[in-house]
Design a protein around this motif. Structure first.
Motif, PDB file in Angstrom:
ATOM      1  N   ASN A   1      -5.270  -9.371   1.500  1.00 20.44           N
ATOM      2  CA  ASN A   1      -6.481  -9.423   0.689  1.00 20.44           C
ATOM      3  C   ASN A   1      -6.554  -8.214  -0.242  1.00 20.44           C
ATOM      4  O   ASN A   1      -6.800  -7.095   0.208  1.00 20.44           O
ATOM      5  CB  ASN A   1      -7.721  -9.414   1.589  1.00 20.44           C
ATOM      6  CG  ASN A   1      -8.028 -10.758   2.186  1.00 20.44           C
ATOM      7  OD1 ASN A   1      -7.983 -11.782   1.503  1.00 20.44           O
ATOM      8  ND2 ASN A   1      -8.345 -10.790   3.469  1.00 20.44           N
TER       9      ASN A   1
ATOM     10  N   GLY B   1     -10.851  -7.734  -5.477  1.00 24.01           N
ATOM     11  CA  GLY B   1     -12.033  -6.887  -5.359  1.00 24.01           C
ATOM     12  C   GLY B   1     -12.557  -6.442  -6.711  1.00 24.01           C
ATOM     13  O   GLY B   1     -11.841  -6.485  -7.712  1.00 24.01           O
TER      14      GLY B   1
ATOM     15  N   ALA C   1     -15.438  -3.372  -8.576  1.00 24.80           N
ATOM     16  CA  ALA C   1     -16.027  -2.064  -8.301  1.00 24.80           C
ATOM     17  C   ALA C   1     -17.007  -1.626  -9.387  1.00 24.80           C
ATOM     18  O   ALA C   1     -16.821  -0.585 -10.024  1.00 24.80           O
ATOM     19  CB  ALA C   1     -14.926  -1.015  -8.135  1.00 24.80           C
TER      20      ALA C   1
ATOM     21  N   VAL D   1     -20.883  -7.912  -5.431  1.00 27.66           N
ATOM     22  CA  VAL D   1     -19.854  -7.050  -4.855  1.00 27.66           C
ATOM     23  C   VAL D   1     -19.608  -7.412  -3.389  1.00 27.66           C
ATOM     24  O   VAL D   1     -18.458  -7.507  -2.942  1.00 27.66           O
ATOM     25  CB  VAL D   1     -20.245  -5.565  -4.988  1.00 27.66           C
ATOM     26  CG1 VAL D   1     -19.222  -4.676  -4.295  1.00 27.66           C
ATOM     27  CG2 VAL D   1     -20.358  -5.182  -6.458  1.00 27.66           C
TER      28      VAL D   1
ATOM     29  N   ASN E   1     -15.929  -8.711  -2.328  1.00 20.61           N
ATOM     30  CA  ASN E   1     -15.119  -7.779  -1.545  1.00 20.61           C
ATOM     31  C   ASN E   1     -15.153  -8.039  -0.042  1.00 20.61           C
ATOM     32  O   ASN E   1     -14.125  -7.937   0.631  1.00 20.61           O
ATOM     33  CB  ASN E   1     -15.590  -6.349  -1.808  1.00 20.61           C
ATOM     34  CG  ASN E   1     -15.355  -5.906  -3.236  1.00 20.61           C
ATOM     35  OD1 ASN E   1     -14.815  -6.648  -4.050  1.00 20.61           O
ATOM     36  ND2 ASN E   1     -15.782  -4.701  -3.563  1.00 20.61           N
TER      37      ASN E   1
ATOM     38  N   SER F   1     -13.106 -11.652   1.380  1.00 18.59           N
ATOM     39  CA  SER F   1     -12.011 -11.281   2.281  1.00 18.59           C
ATOM     40  C   SER F   1     -12.095 -12.066   3.584  1.00 18.59           C
ATOM     41  O   SER F   1     -11.090 -12.603   4.075  1.00 18.59           O
ATOM     42  CB  SER F   1     -12.049  -9.776   2.572  1.00 18.59           C
ATOM     43  OG  SER F   1     -11.752  -9.029   1.414  1.00 18.59           O
TER      44      SER F   1
ATOM     45  N   SER G   1      -6.087  -6.477   4.999  1.00 15.30           N
ATOM     46  CA  SER G   1      -7.156  -6.421   4.003  1.00 15.30           C
ATOM     47  C   SER G   1      -7.195  -5.047   3.352  1.00 15.30           C
ATOM     48  O   SER G   1      -6.582  -4.091   3.845  1.00 15.30           O
ATOM     49  CB  SER G   1      -8.510  -6.745   4.649  1.00 15.30           C
ATOM     50  OG  SER G   1      -8.541  -8.083   5.100  1.00 15.30           O
TER      51      SER G   1
ATOM     52  N   SER H   1     -11.279   0.933   1.231  1.00 18.99           N
ATOM     53  CA  SER H   1     -11.209   2.047   0.284  1.00 18.99           C
ATOM     54  C   SER H   1     -11.708   3.280   1.003  1.00 18.99           C
ATOM     55  O   SER H   1     -12.494   3.180   1.959  1.00 18.99           O
ATOM     56  CB  SER H   1     -12.099   1.765  -0.932  1.00 18.99           C
ATOM     57  OG  SER H   1     -12.320   2.944  -1.693  1.00 18.99           O
TER      58      SER H   1
ATOM     59  N   TYR I   1     -20.200  -0.924  -3.699  1.00 27.04           N
ATOM     60  CA  TYR I   1     -18.769  -0.905  -3.407  1.00 27.04           C
ATOM     61  C   TYR I   1     -18.501  -0.321  -2.021  1.00 27.04           C
ATOM     62  O   TYR I   1     -17.747  -0.898  -1.221  1.00 27.04           O
ATOM     63  CB  TYR I   1     -18.058  -0.091  -4.482  1.00 27.04           C
ATOM     64  CG  TYR I   1     -16.559  -0.028  -4.338  1.00 27.04           C
ATOM     65  CD1 TYR I   1     -15.774  -1.163  -4.557  1.00 27.04           C
ATOM     66  CD2 TYR I   1     -15.915   1.165  -4.025  1.00 27.04           C
ATOM     67  CE1 TYR I   1     -14.390  -1.102  -4.444  1.00 27.04           C
ATOM     68  CE2 TYR I   1     -14.540   1.229  -3.911  1.00 27.04           C
ATOM     69  CZ  TYR I   1     -13.781   0.093  -4.123  1.00 27.04           C
ATOM     70  OH  TYR I   1     -12.409   0.148  -4.008  1.00 27.04           O
TER      71      TYR I   1
ATOM     72  N   SER J   1     -19.530  -2.689   0.744  1.00 26.31           N
ATOM     73  CA  SER J   1     -18.605  -3.815   0.898  1.00 26.31           C
ATOM     74  C   SER J   1     -17.324  -3.393   1.602  1.00 26.31           C
ATOM     75  O   SER J   1     -16.809  -4.103   2.473  1.00 26.31           O
ATOM     76  CB  SER J   1     -18.282  -4.433  -0.463  1.00 26.31           C
ATOM     77  OG  SER J   1     -17.477  -3.570  -1.257  1.00 26.31           O
ATOM     78  N   LYS J   2     -16.808  -2.225   1.238  1.00 27.26           N
ATOM     79  CA  LYS J   2     -15.556  -1.762   1.831  1.00 27.26           C
ATOM     80  C   LYS J   2     -15.755  -1.262   3.262  1.00 27.26           C
ATOM     81  O   LYS J   2     -14.856  -1.383   4.111  1.00 27.26           O
ATOM     82  CB  LYS J   2     -14.934  -0.677   0.959  1.00 27.26           C
ATOM     83  CG  LYS J   2     -14.480  -1.174  -0.414  1.00 27.26           C
ATOM     84  CD  LYS J   2     -13.467  -2.305  -0.303  1.00 27.26           C
ATOM     85  CE  LYS J   2     -12.864  -2.684  -1.649  1.00 27.26           C
ATOM     86  NZ  LYS J   2     -11.838  -3.754  -1.511  1.00 27.26           N
TER      87      LYS J   2
END
Length: 255
Positions: free
Chosen positions: A84, A87, A89, A109, A113, A117, A145, A148, A161, A164-165
């Motif tokens: 994955n 994405g 940002a 987002v 993201n 995924s 996946s 960040s 962002y 989501s990460k």
């Protein structure tokens, strides 16, 4: 799990950046690769270069993702590998100049993201579970996946962002546990500052300035280094249920 021509893979966000580098790495190992992306021109070009297949897929749309997997499996058979990389940002503060964070941006987002995924993970793992094991331990496949360092060190303006990460990192262990009896390993990579299309569009001076923030090596990460870690994850059967920071020891400042 040994990478070879008997295997198929799906790479989301495969038209550029980390995804394209991963697709090229897998193809170089003989793996049959399908790219999911919204950029048809670039995606088709990368697919042609590596002898793979491109599918125009919107990871926020269930029917689109299902159609993408159908196309991938029609061309190459059931995939054993999912990576994955899709994405987005965008930047926005919680509140700024008297206005709250646009909720449609925040939701978009999260939808791309995080939910995107997981949507791909759920569909890929269901398919992978139907395959025979290919390792002595009963391994059937691998899912990787992309999070960040923002999941842990989110900067000013990165609230959507980072959230989501962080979600991608947070679901890694429970998904790995869910899939453990099926012989499917689940890992996440959390890159630092990398040579993505967005950063490569900045001036050389700005790129060098960003790279100098990395303790060592003091430069931007390379997409091939991300792909190299994906290869290691696929091949090392004890890597499971973890998020690996790939960041040269950087810890992001507030801005």
């Amino acid at each position: 799990m040994k990478l070879d021509q008997s295997m198929a893979a799906v790479v989301t966000g495969g038209a550029s950046g980390l995804g394209a580098a991963t697709a090229r790495m897998l193809a170089a190992e003989g793996v049959k690769v399908t790219l999911f992306d919204r950029n048809g021109e670039q995606g088709a070009q990368v697919a042609k270069e590596i002898g793979g297949v491109f599918a125009d897929v919107d990871v926020t749309d269930q029917a689109s993702v299902e159609a993408g997997f159908d196309a991938a499996r029609a061309a190459h058979g059931q995939e054993r590998i999912l990576v994955n990389c899709a994405g987005i940002a965008p930047v926005g503060k919680t509140t700024s100049r008297g206005e709250p964070h646009p909720m449609d941006m925040f939701e978009k987002v999260i939808s791309v993201n995080l939910i995107g995924s997981f949507r791909c993970i759920a569909l890929a793992s269901t398919g992978i579970s139907s395959l025979d094991p290919v390792t002595a331990d009963g391994g059937r496949g691998v899912i990787v996946s992309t999070a960040s360092v923002a999941a842990f060190d989110g900067q000013i303006g990165q609230v959507a962002y980072a959230a989501s990460k962080a979600g991608v990192a947070g679901m890694t262990l429970p998904v790995a546990r869910d899939l453990s009896k099926l012989g499917i390993r689940v890992m996440t990579i959390a890159p630092g500052i990398f040579e993505t299309p967005m950063l490569l569009g900045l001036s050389q001076e700005v790129q060098e300035s960003l790279g100098q923030q990395v303790p060592f090596p003091s430069r931007l990460g390379r997409a091939t280094e991300y792909a190299q870690l994906v290869k290691s994850i696929c091949e090392n059967d004890m890597l499971n249920g973890e998020t690996i920071r790939l960041d040269g020891a950087i810890r992001m400042a507030p801005r």
